[in-house]
Design an enzyme around this catalytic site. Structure first.
Site, mmCIF file in Angstrom:
data_model
loop_
_atom_site.group_PDB
_atom_site.id
_atom_site.type_symbol
_atom_site.label_atom_id
_atom_site.label_comp_id
_atom_site.label_asym_id
_atom_site.label_seq_id
_atom_site.Cartn_x
_atom_site.Cartn_y
_atom_site.Cartn_z
ATOM 1 C CG ASN A 83 80.819 32.915 -9.471
ATOM 2 O OD1 ASN A 83 81.513 32.808 -8.460
ATOM 3 N ND2 ASN A 83 80.761 34.016 -10.179
ATOM 4 C CD GLU A 136 82.122 34.893 -14.403
ATOM 5 O OE1 GLU A 136 83.049 35.450 -15.039
ATOM 6 O OE2 GLU A 136 81.307 35.524 -13.690
ATOM 7 C CB CYS A 153 74.894 30.398 -10.180
ATOM 8 S SG CYS A 153 74.237 31.552 -11.370
ATOM 9 C CD GLU A 183 73.419 31.198 -6.002
ATOM 10 O OE1 GLU A 183 74.361 31.027 -6.801
ATOM 11 O OE2 GLU A 183 72.810 32.261 -5.901
ATOM 12 C CB CYS A 241 70.104 34.140 -10.809
ATOM 13 S SG CYS A 241 70.468 32.446 -11.354
ATOM 14 C CB CYS A 245 70.200 29.637 -8.502
ATOM 15 S SG CYS A 245 71.784 29.572 -9.353
HETATM 16 N N1 THU Z 1 76.089 34.275 -10.086
HETATM 17 C C1 THU Z 1 76.024 33.338 -9.092
HETATM 18 O O1 THU Z 1 76.984 32.603 -8.846
HETATM 19 N N2 THU Z 1 74.861 33.249 -8.390
HETATM 20 C C2 THU Z 1 73.753 34.010 -8.617
HETATM 21 O O2 THU Z 1 72.722 33.792 -8.012
HETATM 22 C C3 THU Z 1 73.798 35.084 -9.592
HETATM 23 C C4 THU Z 1 75.004 35.159 -10.435
HETATM 24 C C5 THU Z 1 77.324 34.383 -10.853
HETATM 25 C C6 THU Z 1 77.198 33.942 -12.274
HETATM 26 C C7 THU Z 1 78.298 34.744 -12.927
HETATM 27 O O3 THU Z 1 79.521 34.073 -12.763
HETATM 28 C C8 THU Z 1 78.352 36.013 -12.115
HETATM 29 O O4 THU Z 1 77.712 35.735 -10.899
HETATM 30 C C9 THU Z 1 77.696 37.215 -12.768
HETATM 31 O O5 THU Z 1 76.400 36.943 -13.124
#
Ligand code: THU
Length: 138
Positions: free
Chosen positions: A50, A52, A61, A63, A95, A98
């Site tokens: 991920n 940000e 994310c 994925e 999520c 994704c």
């Molecule tokens: N995140 C992911 O990388 N994958 C997911 O399926 C859910 C959330 C990351 C996004 C963000 O950087 C952090 O987790 C909190 O939501």
């Protein structure tokens, strides 16, 4: 993980997801995620973490980074499975955003292996997490 047939290179994919997770840019949530996706009938495994952003909506994310990395390198090819690694109990699933992206390039039987830092713990099918994806404009 319950006894079931282990697909090729699962351990390698897990390790790649763990490695990618170390690169997560998660300074806002402090939630570090790693993912890896394997190309079908190939040794190729693409990983993602991920990433940000101060403008939170610009965050992506792990994925989706893995899926998009695979497509950038190979084009849209059949995929065999994905591995997702977090350090959570209970394990995390992808999520909804994704899942919709994964659904675009796979099918409801696509396996997603969930793991933590100690290994792969569970297998879920995309179709169980997202029974009805959005597929059509018409
Ligand atoms: N995140 C992911 O990388 N994958 C997911 O399926 C859910 C959330 C990351 C996004 C963000 O950087 C952090 O987790 C909190 O939501």
């Amino acid at each position: 993980m319950k006894k079931s047939i282990v697909p090729p290179l699962l351990e390698e994919a897990f390790k790649k997801a763990v490695q990618a997770r170390k690169h997560a840019h998660a300074i806002y949530s402090n939630f570090h995620v790693g993912a890896a996706i394997k190309v079908l009938d190939s040794d190729k495994i693409f990983s993602g973490c991920n990433v940000e952003n101060a403008s939170f909506g610009a965050t992506i994310c792990a994925e989706r980074v893995a899926v998009f990395s695979a497509i950038a390198a190979k084009g849209v090819v059949p995929f065999e499975y994905m591995v997702l690694v977090t350090d959570t109990d209970p394990l995390s699933v992808p999520c909804g955003l994704c899942l919709q992206v994964i659904a675009e390039f796979t099918n409801p039987e696509f396996p997603i292996y969930l793991g933590n830092l100690t290994g792969v713990k569970e297998k879920v099918m995309l179709g169980d997490l997202l029974p009805r994806s959005f597929t059509s404009f018409s």
